[in-house]
Design a protein around this motif. Structure first.
Motif, PDB file in Angstrom:
ATOM      1  N   PRO B 546      44.693  34.331  43.508  1.00  0.00           N
ATOM      2  CA  PRO B 546      43.691  33.939  42.502  1.00  0.00           C
ATOM      3  C   PRO B 546      43.571  35.009  41.419  1.00  0.00           C
ATOM      4  N   LEU B 547      43.250  34.575  40.218  1.00  0.00           N
ATOM      5  CA  LEU B 547      43.129  35.506  39.103  1.00  0.00           C
ATOM      6  C   LEU B 547      41.689  35.868  38.801  1.00  0.00           C
ATOM      7  N   GLN B 548      40.754  35.043  39.254  1.00  0.00           N
ATOM      8  CA  GLN B 548      39.339  35.224  38.902  1.00  0.00           C
ATOM      9  C   GLN B 548      38.474  34.579  39.984  1.00  0.00           C
ATOM     10  N   PRO B 549      37.165  34.919  39.960  1.00  0.00           N
ATOM     11  CA  PRO B 549      36.226  34.119  40.754  1.00  0.00           C
ATOM     12  C   PRO B 549      36.292  32.663  40.284  1.00  0.00           C
ATOM     13  N   LEU B 550      36.079  31.739  41.179  1.00  0.00           N
ATOM     14  CA  LEU B 550      36.180  30.330  40.821  1.00  0.00           C
ATOM     15  C   LEU B 550      35.186  29.966  39.706  1.00  0.00           C
ATOM     16  N   TRP B 551      34.025  30.573  39.728  1.00  0.00           N
ATOM     17  CA  TRP B 551      33.038  30.321  38.671  1.00  0.00           C
ATOM     18  C   TRP B 551      33.643  30.608  37.299  1.00  0.00           C
ATOM     19  N   CYS B 552      34.351  31.720  37.208  1.00  0.00           N
ATOM     20  CA  CYS B 552      34.973  32.105  35.941  1.00  0.00           C
ATOM     21  C   CYS B 552      36.107  31.151  35.589  1.00  0.00           C
ATOM     22  N   ARG B 554      36.410  28.113  36.375  1.00  0.00           N
ATOM     23  CA  ARG B 554      35.895  26.806  35.945  1.00  0.00           C
ATOM     24  C   ARG B 554      35.256  26.836  34.571  1.00  0.00           C
ATOM     25  N   CYS B 558      33.980  34.171  31.790  1.00  0.00           N
ATOM     26  CA  CYS B 558      34.195  35.592  32.097  1.00  0.00           C
ATOM     27  C   CYS B 558      35.275  36.171  31.207  1.00  0.00           C
TER      28      CYS B 558
END
Lengths: 562, 562
Positions: B546-552, B554, B558
């Motif tokens: 993964p490259l980022q938190p899922l929140w980011c 989506r 971020c």
């Protein structure tokens, strides 16, 4: 001639058992036993009658796991141990029984519980009886560690299970009583089955605390009965990416049977943006864009508003519910990276400050922390806080508050000098997520503040009590390796955790000093053993990273002198 | 008030398709189509009669793969694309057919083969016919790329397969004709099934060369019929850790059906210690300890002896056999990190030099390279060599020799200035193994020469023709990302390869310039798309990091401005 001389002067690589973490005391011999095909685990009659329902369940579950390893683990790839298969198999070299004895029926897995054990494997029969190993411990939790040690002593070769270096005499106990691994399940979600597998591997490495950083700014995966909207709106998926009360119960039970405590962290008042998805009215600085960096350490920004009565009303209902989901005595209340500028630019807060002339942002923070900690205490728990509350905000908390340090040794010294007990794990050494570059997209070179990658050697070189006096060191009850999950999820979890966390596990269990009080170094004391342990973990189904080419792992001939 | 202003000034994240690598030319609209449940792939009658057995097989295999994706890929997690499900489903928005047309029956997959394609997806019916997409290409290999592009255009939502942004018009072709990935299967072994899976993911990313660094100093996994002892003694396991002729055939066939060439590398005369396990008589400086570093770049040391007749006798039998196992026109003959000190301290070599007054270590090296390259040419192949032969040893080779550069842009310039064609991939940018620290055990800090980890941003910022004139740049036929496997095996293969190799794939296919000739940057042009593509790869069963938190991922909220 020169060449010939050089060729002959290679290292002699001694065959070593892969015990990891290394026991505190271990005497061994040179005879190879075979584990009998009818090998069984028994307990002394005294132990049988002593154990209560809980401890009996732990014992049965551990026995089952060991027998499963013995039956199914074909650890043929051991690079460093290549025992000679005995020519004849008879009573004189067949290990047929391991007898377990426990002297108390303590079933509460709490900080400081006795985890010591003594394991004896003779090299021959006594009075013509079958060769019998003995495992003795004061508690069932010591038994768990002893069985895990036993499970690292044998090797599968030619369809036989060989146990070299008998007789063995191991007396073992942990250096630190809090040996933890933090997993952040909020930045990215981890399915329950991945958490359970992590607990398995943790137990083999003698970790005893799973620090469940369960919620954060990005998501709130915990299902609350009082506030269902928290996860309905704040989780990544209210059906597939949440932890229900039953999930939590399952995780706690699974961990308990493996001697691991579950300490949940509900980080507050910062890192709480996910609450704003359902309850924006008690939040402030919600997802400020684009200048979120003035309001939080990471996007999305958002903090609980400590000036509003309804914030406390909410917490007085929520926290008792959350604490009730967990069984451990400790509860991590968070407290890192609180942003005062956020509060200082919130109208309702500045209004509060104006109305209350003796108040300030710091007294407001103290009020918040004291009140939440009090709720935790009223629920029968002890709070853990991140270091910032003590060293940045100079709060005076009850001195049974446990303080977690995530920066450097000076901070550890500062906190213990104030009389607090400390759990440590420096971002310079034990942050498992570092070294994958930035994830904000604003840096073409991809740099990140916590670069570089923490290699296993770096992790192994960390001394949790570095620079402390003996008296100060006594307040350091342990440490944690930490996996923050900005760039981690189930796809790379195991690769990021193992075998690097094993390096930390040994520091916490018996390191970093050897019996002659010398600091162990990766090259001299660890590489061959860790390589072997890594292969065994792989054999058990864990995607633990390789440390060397297999040729090097097998021969030891790539290990340069330090 | 300030806060409100800031809150309102967030980014508007535009919905983007996750096409990766980005096509050279792409016009799109705003209508969402649905892929019909009876969606089918057809070819024009002309195409049907044109195709020969080979090209027909490629087409059928590709159609099968696409239909499998369409049937089983539930790509619901797209962070950036959230198409609106059309209210009604009827002929006006149902995509029912994709018609393929090929204009030549070229079946040889060779360097420079036409890989272009044109994909058209209308937004509505014409003359009341079903909505029909068209894929046109000069060769079947262009068709493969077109179908892979098509497979990234749809999203699964509410049990429907939505294809947003119609009409689409894509005209696409590669910037470089050699787009490779090197996997070292000698330092650690990779099972054939992992190689096949890697080929799958490579094809989705429009790579077209698998550089199979198949043997090295640590192991010789290739089974030779002429010299079976090479792998019997030189592989890690002569049964379970070898590549047989049939395995190689299977890999070549699997790759061919996906438009990927297999270029084998048999690195010589250095990096050959594994030959010494069976034929020490033609080797020198075998596993020198502990001062191997005077004799080779890595342990174990060992080089072929170029002064002995029997070395050439061996190679005149072995190399024709090995070249015959592979079908590609190119054969990588190695040639990196030759250690002259090794040869200079070998008695039979110094004797040879004394007997031949016009000879030197360099003429001996030239003799070895010329002779092995001639064997390769006699087998109908063209040799590839590592840069050292040209820039360190100043050999003059035939100028159709392909030169692979692994260091910096100055070396690329140097080599092309001498008229050679170049494949490049700098260790500062494209070494996927870096950043995990040293593996020799001699460095407590764990540092390694090739630190730090190459982030996807760093990989994306690499320009293979940096600093070259247009004329010089024409000699750069492509590049390769490289995974050396000192610290890699099947446990971490996918995590190390993906999605970082995808970043290189786009540089090689259509990057790094956008249509306005501006260099693309990770933040502005790539992050959201790569995140989306990474999720699709995960959905297809790949452990891409993964490259980022899922929140980011989506929200895009971020992604800081560059």
């Amino acid at each position: 001639m020169i060449l010939k001389f050089i060729i002959l002067s290679f290292y002699i690589i001694s065959s070593v058992n892969a015990l990891w973490p290394l026991p505190q005391y271990w005497e061994k011999g040179s005879k190879t036993l075979l584990i009998s095909s009818d090998f069984s685990l028994k307990q002394t009659p005294e132990t049988g009658s002593l154990l209560n329902t809980k401890t009996k369940k732990i014992l049965e579950s551990a026995k089952k796991r060991l027998l499963k390893f013995i039956t199914f683990e074909n650890y043929t790839t051991s690079p460093n141990v290549n025992p000679i298969v005995p020519k004849s198999i008879d009573k004189s070299n067949l290990l047929r029984v391991l007898i377990i004895s426990v002297t108390t029926d303590i079933s509460e897995l709490e900080l400081g519980v006795d985890e010591s054990y003594e394991l004896t494997i003779p090299e021959s029969q006594i009075d013509n009886d079958p060769i019998t190993a003995h495992l003795k411990a004061k508690t069932i939790f010591g038994v768990l560690h002893g069985l895990n040690t036993f499970s690292q002593l044998y090797y599968y070769k030619n369809s036989k299970l060989l146990l070299p270096f008998a007789p063995h005499h191991i007396k073992d106990f942990p250096r630190f009583s809090h040996r933890g691994l933090l997993l952040d399940t909020a930045r990215n979600y981890f399915p329950v089955k991945d958490i359970l597998k992590t607990l398995d591997v943790m137990s083999w490495n003698k970790f005893n605390v799973f620090h469940w950083h369960i919620v954060d700014a990005t998501s709130w995966p915990v299902v609350s009965e009082s506030f269902p909207e928290l996860s309905n709106k704040g989780s990544y998926d209210p059906i597939n990416m949440v932890y229900t009360k039953d999930d939590i119960k399952k995780v706690i039970e699974y961990a308990y049977l493996r001697g691991i405590r579950i300490i949940p962290e509900f980080d507050m008042p910062g890192h709480t943006h996910s609450i704003a998805e359902s309850m924006p009215e008690i939040m402030t600085c919600i997802d400020v864009q684009p200048n979120w960096s003035n309001f939080s350490a990471e996007p999305p920004s958002g903090q609980l508003n400590p000036a509003l009565d309804q914030t406390y009303t909410f917490l007085h209902i929520l926290l008792p519910e959350l604490t009730s989901y967990f069984t451990d005595k400790y509860y991590h209340a968070g407290g890192d990276e609180v942003n005062l500028h956020c509060w200082n630019t919130t109208p309702s807060i500045t209004e509060y400050l104006n109305k209350n002339p003796n108040s300030s942002l710091e007294t407001l923070l103290a009020k918040f922390i004291n009140e939440t900690h009090q709720i935790v205490r009223n629920s029968g728990k002890l709070p853990i806080t991140w270091q910032e509350m003590i060293v940045d905000h100079n709060l005076t908390l009850k001195n049974d508050t446990l303080v977690q340090v995530w920066t450097n040794k000076d901070v550890v010294k500062n906190v213990v000098s104030k009389g607090y007990r400390v759990v440590t794990g420096s971002s310079d050494f034990w942050y498992l997520d570092c070294g994958h570059g930035g994830w904000l997209g604003n840096n073409t070179n991809g740099n990140s503040w916590c670069d570089p990658f923490k290699t296993w050697q770096k992790i192994y070189s960390y001394n949790p009590i570095d620079g402390l006096t003996d008296q100060e060191a006594e307040l350091v009850i342990g440490g944690e390796v930490l996996l923050w999950s900005e760039q981690a999820d189930r796809t790379n979890l195991e690769v990021l955790l193992w075998p690097r966390s094993s390096a930390a596990a040994e520091v916490l269990w018996s390191g970093p000093y050897d019996t002659s009080k010398k600091i162990r170094t990766p090259d001299r004391d660890a590489l061959a053993r860790l390589t072997d342990w890594r292969f065994r973990m792989v054999e058990r189904g864990v995607n633990a990273e390789p440390l060397q080419p297999l040729w090097c792992a097998r021969t030891g001939r790539c290990n340069m002198p330090y």
